[in-house]
Design an enzyme around this catalytic site. Structure first.
Site, PDB file in Angstrom:
ATOM      1  N   ARG A   1       0.839  -1.219   0.000  1.00 27.47           N
ATOM      2  CA  ARG A   1       0.000   0.000   0.000  1.00 27.47           C
ATOM      3  C   ARG A   1       0.863   1.254   0.000  1.00 27.47           C
ATOM      4  NH1 ARG A   1      -3.900  -0.595   4.811  1.00 27.47           N
ATOM      5  NH2 ARG A   1      -4.707   1.386   4.051  1.00 27.47           N
TER       6      ARG A   1
ATOM      7  N   GLN B   1      -9.523   9.352   8.436  1.00 28.08           N
ATOM      8  CA  GLN B   1      -9.311   7.962   8.843  1.00 28.08           C
ATOM      9  C   GLN B   1      -8.282   7.319   7.906  1.00 28.08           C
ATOM     10  OE1 GLN B   1     -13.304   5.969  10.001  1.00 28.08           O
ATOM     11  NE2 GLN B   1     -13.815   7.429   8.413  1.00 28.08           N
TER      12      GLN B   1
ATOM     13  N   ASP C   1      -3.364   7.317   3.750  1.00 23.86           N
ATOM     14  CA  ASP C   1      -2.646   7.793   2.564  1.00 23.86           C
ATOM     15  C   ASP C   1      -2.264   9.265   2.754  1.00 23.86           C
ATOM     16  OD1 ASP C   1      -5.886   7.847   1.126  1.00 23.86           O
ATOM     17  OD2 ASP C   1      -4.721   9.664   1.474  1.00 23.86           O
TER      18      ASP C   1
ATOM     19  N   HIS D   1      -5.887   7.560  12.336  1.00 23.82           N
ATOM     20  CA  HIS D   1      -5.475   6.162  12.220  1.00 23.82           C
ATOM     21  C   HIS D   1      -4.040   6.029  11.729  1.00 23.82           C
ATOM     22  CE1 HIS D   1      -9.974   4.922  11.837  1.00 23.82           C
ATOM     23  NE2 HIS D   1      -9.610   5.147  13.087  1.00 23.82           N
TER      24      HIS D   1
ATOM     25  N   CYS E   1      16.290   0.907  12.745  1.00 22.84           N
ATOM     26  CA  CYS E   1      15.681   2.186  13.152  1.00 22.84           C
ATOM     27  C   CYS E   1      16.745   3.278  13.073  1.00 22.84           C
ATOM     28  CB  CYS E   1      15.156   2.076  14.595  1.00 22.84           C
ATOM     29  SG  CYS E   1      14.788   3.681  15.347  1.00 22.84           S
TER      30      CYS E   1
ATOM     31  N   SER F   1     -18.011   4.751   5.526  1.00 19.26           N
ATOM     32  CA  SER F   1     -19.185   3.880   5.722  1.00 19.26           C
ATOM     33  C   SER F   1     -19.747   3.989   7.129  1.00 19.26           C
ATOM     34  CB  SER F   1     -18.778   2.429   5.435  1.00 19.26           C
ATOM     35  OG  SER F   1     -17.770   2.038   6.364  1.00 19.26           O
TER      36      SER F   1
ATOM     37  N   ASN G   1     -21.593  11.204   0.525  1.00 23.54           N
ATOM     38  CA  ASN G   1     -21.176   9.816   0.364  1.00 23.54           C
ATOM     39  C   ASN G   1     -21.825   9.193  -0.857  1.00 23.54           C
ATOM     40  OD1 ASN G   1     -19.358   8.160   2.021  1.00 23.54           O
ATOM     41  ND2 ASN G   1     -21.057   6.688   1.999  1.00 23.54           N
ATOM     42  N   LEU G   2     -21.131   8.165  -1.417  1.00 26.53           N
ATOM     43  CA  LEU G   2     -21.668   7.524  -2.621  1.00 26.53           C
ATOM     44  C   LEU G   2     -22.983   6.810  -2.330  1.00 26.53           C
ATOM     45  CD1 LEU G   2     -20.851   7.158  -5.577  1.00 26.53           C
ATOM     46  CD2 LEU G   2     -19.840   4.967  -4.959  1.00 26.53           C
ATOM     47  N   GLU G   3     -23.062   6.237  -1.106  1.00 25.01           N
ATOM     48  CA  GLU G   3     -24.320   5.591  -0.705  1.00 25.01           C
ATOM     49  C   GLU G   3     -24.541   5.887   0.771  1.00 25.01           C
ATOM     50  OE1 GLU G   3     -22.501   2.173  -1.900  1.00 25.01           O
ATOM     51  OE2 GLU G   3     -21.638   1.726   0.036  1.00 25.01           O
TER      52      GLU G   3
HETATM   53  C1  BV8 Z   1     -10.592   1.892  19.527  1.00 24.58           C
HETATM   54  C2  BV8 Z   1      -5.758   2.043   9.878  1.00 24.58           C
HETATM   55  C3  BV8 Z   1     -10.652   2.372  21.870  1.00 24.58           C
HETATM   56  C4  BV8 Z   1      -5.119   0.780   9.460  1.00 24.58           C
HETATM   57  C5  BV8 Z   1      -8.029   1.480  10.531  1.00 24.58           C
HETATM   58  C6  BV8 Z   1     -17.991  -3.344  18.604  1.00 24.58           C
HETATM   59  C7  BV8 Z   1     -18.779  -2.230  18.484  1.00 24.58           C
HETATM   60  C8  BV8 Z   1     -18.227  -0.967  18.303  1.00 24.58           C
HETATM   61  C9  BV8 Z   1     -16.841  -0.808  18.231  1.00 24.58           C
HETATM   62  C10 BV8 Z   1     -16.066  -1.914  18.339  1.00 24.58           C
HETATM   63  C11 BV8 Z   1     -16.614  -3.183  18.532  1.00 24.58           C
HETATM   64  N1  BV8 Z   1     -15.600  -4.057  18.595  1.00 24.58           N
HETATM   65  C12 BV8 Z   1     -14.418  -3.386  18.473  1.00 24.58           C
HETATM   66  C13 BV8 Z   1     -14.688  -2.086  18.324  1.00 24.58           C
HETATM   67  C14 BV8 Z   1     -13.722  -0.981  18.172  1.00 24.58           C
HETATM   68  C15 BV8 Z   1     -13.118  -0.983  16.776  1.00 24.58           C
HETATM   69  C16 BV8 Z   1     -14.192  -0.951  15.717  1.00 24.58           C
HETATM   70  O1  BV8 Z   1     -14.777   0.077  15.449  1.00 24.58           O
HETATM   71  N2  BV8 Z   1     -14.445  -2.119  15.100  1.00 24.58           N
HETATM   72  C17 BV8 Z   1     -15.458  -2.174  14.052  1.00 24.58           C
HETATM   73  C18 BV8 Z   1     -15.006  -3.145  12.974  1.00 24.58           C
HETATM   74  C19 BV8 Z   1     -16.773  -2.598  14.700  1.00 24.58           C
HETATM   75  N3  BV8 Z   1     -12.338   0.222  16.700  1.00 24.58           N
HETATM   76  C20 BV8 Z   1     -11.062   0.222  17.118  1.00 24.58           C
HETATM   77  O2  BV8 Z   1     -10.467  -0.753  17.501  1.00 24.58           O
HETATM   78  C21 BV8 Z   1     -10.406   1.588  17.150  1.00 24.58           C
HETATM   79  N4  BV8 Z   1      -9.810   1.777  18.450  1.00 24.58           N
HETATM   80  O3  BV8 Z   1     -11.804   1.804  19.520  1.00 24.58           O
HETATM   81  O4  BV8 Z   1      -9.861   2.117  20.699  1.00 24.58           O
HETATM   82  C22 BV8 Z   1     -10.754   3.836  22.067  1.00 24.58           C
HETATM   83  C23 BV8 Z   1     -11.819   4.542  21.507  1.00 24.58           C
HETATM   84  C24 BV8 Z   1     -11.915   5.910  21.711  1.00 24.58           C
HETATM   85  C25 BV8 Z   1     -10.948   6.563  22.446  1.00 24.58           C
HETATM   86  C26 BV8 Z   1      -9.882   5.837  22.982  1.00 24.58           C
HETATM   87  C27 BV8 Z   1      -9.775   4.470  22.789  1.00 24.58           C
HETATM   88  C28 BV8 Z   1      -9.299   1.669  16.113  1.00 24.58           C
HETATM   89  C29 BV8 Z   1      -9.897   1.537  14.735  1.00 24.58           C
HETATM   90  C30 BV8 Z   1      -8.841   1.891  13.682  1.00 24.58           C
HETATM   91  C31 BV8 Z   1      -8.592   0.710  12.776  1.00 24.58           C
HETATM   92  N5  BV8 Z   1      -7.659   1.119  11.722  1.00 24.58           N
HETATM   93  N6  BV8 Z   1      -7.168   1.944   9.596  1.00 24.58           N
HETATM   94  C32 BV8 Z   1      -5.076   0.687   7.968  1.00 24.58           C
HETATM   95  O5  BV8 Z   1      -5.602   1.555   7.259  1.00 24.58           O
HETATM   96  O6  BV8 Z   1      -4.503  -0.313   7.518  1.00 24.58           O
HETATM   97  S1  BV8 Z   1      -9.670   1.388  10.141  1.00 24.58           S
HETATM   98  C33 BV8 Z   1      -9.816   1.427   8.470  1.00 24.58           C
HETATM   99  O7  BV8 Z   1     -11.110   0.963   8.191  1.00 24.58           O
HETATM  100  C34 BV8 Z   1      -9.785   2.827   7.925  1.00 24.58           C
HETATM  101  O8  BV8 Z   1      -8.843   3.651   8.535  1.00 24.58           O
HETATM  102  C35 BV8 Z   1     -11.195   3.302   8.090  1.00 24.58           C
HETATM  103  O9  BV8 Z   1     -11.354   3.942   9.319  1.00 24.58           O
HETATM  104  C36 BV8 Z   1     -11.946   2.028   8.107  1.00 24.58           C
HETATM  105  C37 BV8 Z   1     -12.654   1.891   6.782  1.00 24.58           C
HETATM  106  O10 BV8 Z   1     -13.716   2.762   6.855  1.00 24.58           O
HETATM  107  P1  BV8 Z   1     -14.005   3.754   5.662  1.00 24.58           P
HETATM  108  O11 BV8 Z   1     -12.911   4.736   5.548  1.00 24.58           O
HETATM  109  O12 BV8 Z   1     -15.368   4.258   5.933  1.00 24.58           O
HETATM  110  O13 BV8 Z   1     -13.970   2.884   4.349  1.00 24.58           O
HETATM  111  P2  BV8 Z   1     -15.111   1.899   3.856  1.00 24.58           P
HETATM  112  O14 BV8 Z   1     -14.573   1.104   2.731  1.00 24.58           O
HETATM  113  O15 BV8 Z   1     -15.684   1.206   5.045  1.00 24.58           O
HETATM  114  O16 BV8 Z   1     -16.249   2.884   3.301  1.00 24.58           O
HETATM  115  C38 BV8 Z   1     -15.980   3.679   2.181  1.00 24.58           C
HETATM  116  C39 BV8 Z   1     -17.200   4.550   2.006  1.00 24.58           C
HETATM  117  O17 BV8 Z   1     -16.947   5.455   0.926  1.00 24.58           O
HETATM  118  C40 BV8 Z   1     -18.452   3.766   1.644  1.00 24.58           C
HETATM  119  O18 BV8 Z   1     -19.530   4.259   2.410  1.00 24.58           O
HETATM  120  C41 BV8 Z   1     -18.656   4.060   0.169  1.00 24.58           C
HETATM  121  O19 BV8 Z   1     -20.032   4.145  -0.165  1.00 24.58           O
HETATM  122  C42 BV8 Z   1     -18.032   5.422   0.040  1.00 24.58           C
HETATM  123  N7  BV8 Z   1     -17.485   5.702  -1.289  1.00 24.58           N
HETATM  124  C43 BV8 Z   1     -16.887   4.832  -2.152  1.00 24.58           C
HETATM  125  N8  BV8 Z   1     -16.508   5.513  -3.268  1.00 24.58           N
HETATM  126  C44 BV8 Z   1     -16.857   6.811  -3.085  1.00 24.58           C
HETATM  127  C45 BV8 Z   1     -17.464   6.939  -1.830  1.00 24.58           C
HETATM  128  N9  BV8 Z   1     -17.937   8.112  -1.367  1.00 24.58           N
HETATM  129  C46 BV8 Z   1     -17.787   9.189  -2.163  1.00 24.58           C
HETATM  130  N10 BV8 Z   1     -17.215   9.151  -3.385  1.00 24.58           N
HETATM  131  C47 BV8 Z   1     -16.732   7.982  -3.873  1.00 24.58           C
HETATM  132  N11 BV8 Z   1     -16.163   7.954  -5.079  1.00 24.58           N
END
Ligand code: BV8
Length: 225
Positions: free
Chosen positions: A59, A91, A94, A109, A136, A177, A198-200
């Site tokens: 990536r 989030q 890049d 993130h 490092c 999303s 958002n797209l959807e």
């Molecule tokens: C934390 C970095 C505590 C790495 C990423 C149960 C319930 C609730 C929460 C949790 C749970 N179990 C665990 C959790 C917490 C967990 C979480 O949320 N899990 C989810 C799966 C349920 N979260 C964590 O662990 C976070 N840490 O909670 O710590 C805390 C909290 C608060 C304060 C202190 C401590 C850490 C989460 C970070 C994970 N790392 N990325 C890497 O990139 O490799 S997450 C990664 O996925 C991204 O960074 C991004 O955040 C996420 C993807 O989401 P999107 O960006 O929305 O992308 P996605 O594909 O999903 O959607 C794209 C959207 O764009 C779509 O809607 C689409 O329609 C739209 N789109 C597409 N094309 C277009 C468009 N829109 C416009 N134009 C277009 N052309």
């Protein structure tokens, strides 16, 4: 868009989609062929560091091949207008916001172009691979990992973000999303106006005062102008 005093913009993978970077969920829930839970967790890194390093190396290597799109450039124009009253919280790991010219960008993130040494807790701008375990620059150890926040790890600067959301007059969510926390909850921390571009419909679309459908490269310039 109406001129507001303070604006917070949250961006997700969708803003980079038209630049050619795949999103997490549009590719059928797999992420470059991987389940995010299999590569974006500390457990995955402990279990198979080489797989995880290679996933991020690929990536990171893709970044020079993509360019910011009209949505990124529109946010730069908005920053020229609002200055410090605009904060872009992304989030995304890049560097497209910065390469478009945005100056106030907060990566909750982390960033692909940064390496974090877990031996001396130093961070280093990094362009190349990490899978071959380079030394490092700070302490010489081979303990460099991608400087990104994995599931189960704590996002960067949440107090700064919470304060900005509490104070802002307008919160705009672009290309996400709404499935990953705490970013998915940001709309609930806002006292005033909210807008989703958002797209959807995102999972939390119903929590926004207004939600517009379409590609970011069209919606964001139209909203900014
Ligand atoms: C934390 C970095 C505590 C790495 C990423 C149960 C319930 C609730 C929460 C949790 C749970 N179990 C665990 C959790 C917490 C967990 C979480 O949320 N899990 C989810 C799966 C349920 N979260 C964590 O662990 C976070 N840490 O909670 O710590 C805390 C909290 C608060 C304060 C202190 C401590 C850490 C989460 C970070 C994970 N790392 N990325 C890497 O990139 O490799 S997450 C990664 O996925 C991204 O960074 C991004 O955040 C996420 C993807 O989401 P999107 O960006 O929305 O992308 P996605 O594909 O999903 O959607 C794209 C959207 O764009 C779509 O809607 C689409 O329609 C739209 N789109 C597409 N094309 C277009 C468009 N829109 C416009 N134009 C277009 N052309």
């Amino acid at each position: 868009m109406r001129r507001h005093q303070k604006v917070v913009v949250l961006t997700g993978a969708g803003i980079s989609a038209e630049s050619g970077l795949t999103t997490f969920r549009d590719s059928g829930g797999l992420w470059e062929g991987h389940d995010p839970m299999q590569v974006a967790t500390p457990e995955a890194f402990a279990h198979d560091p080489d797989l995880v390093q290679r996933f991020y190396d690929a990536r990171r290597a893709a970044l020079p091949r993509v360019r910011p799109n009209a949505a990124h450039h529109a946010l730069v124009r908005l920053e020229e207008e609002l200055g410090d009253d605009l904060l872009v919280v992304t989030q995304n790991v890049d560097d497209l916001h910065e390469r478009a010219g945005s100056r106030r960008v907060h990566h909750i993130h982390g960033r692909l172009r940064s390496a974090w040494c877990t031996a001396c807790d130093s961070r280093h701008e990094w362009e190349g691979p990490l899978a071959h375990r380079p030394a490092c620059p700070g302490c010489g150890s081979s303990a460099l990992r991608p400087d990104v926040v994995w599931f189960g790890e704590i996002p960067h600067g949440m107090d700064l973000v919470e304060q900005a959301l509490w104070e802002c007059d307008l919160f705009v969510s672009i290309g996400t999303s709404g499935t990953v926390y705490p970013a998915a909850a940001f709309v609930h921390w806002v006292r005033r106006d909210t807008l989703e571009l958002n797209l959807e419909p995102s999972t939390g679309a119903g929590d926004f005062a207004e939600s517009r459908r379409g590609p970011a490269s069209r919606l964001v310039p139209a909203w900014v102008e």
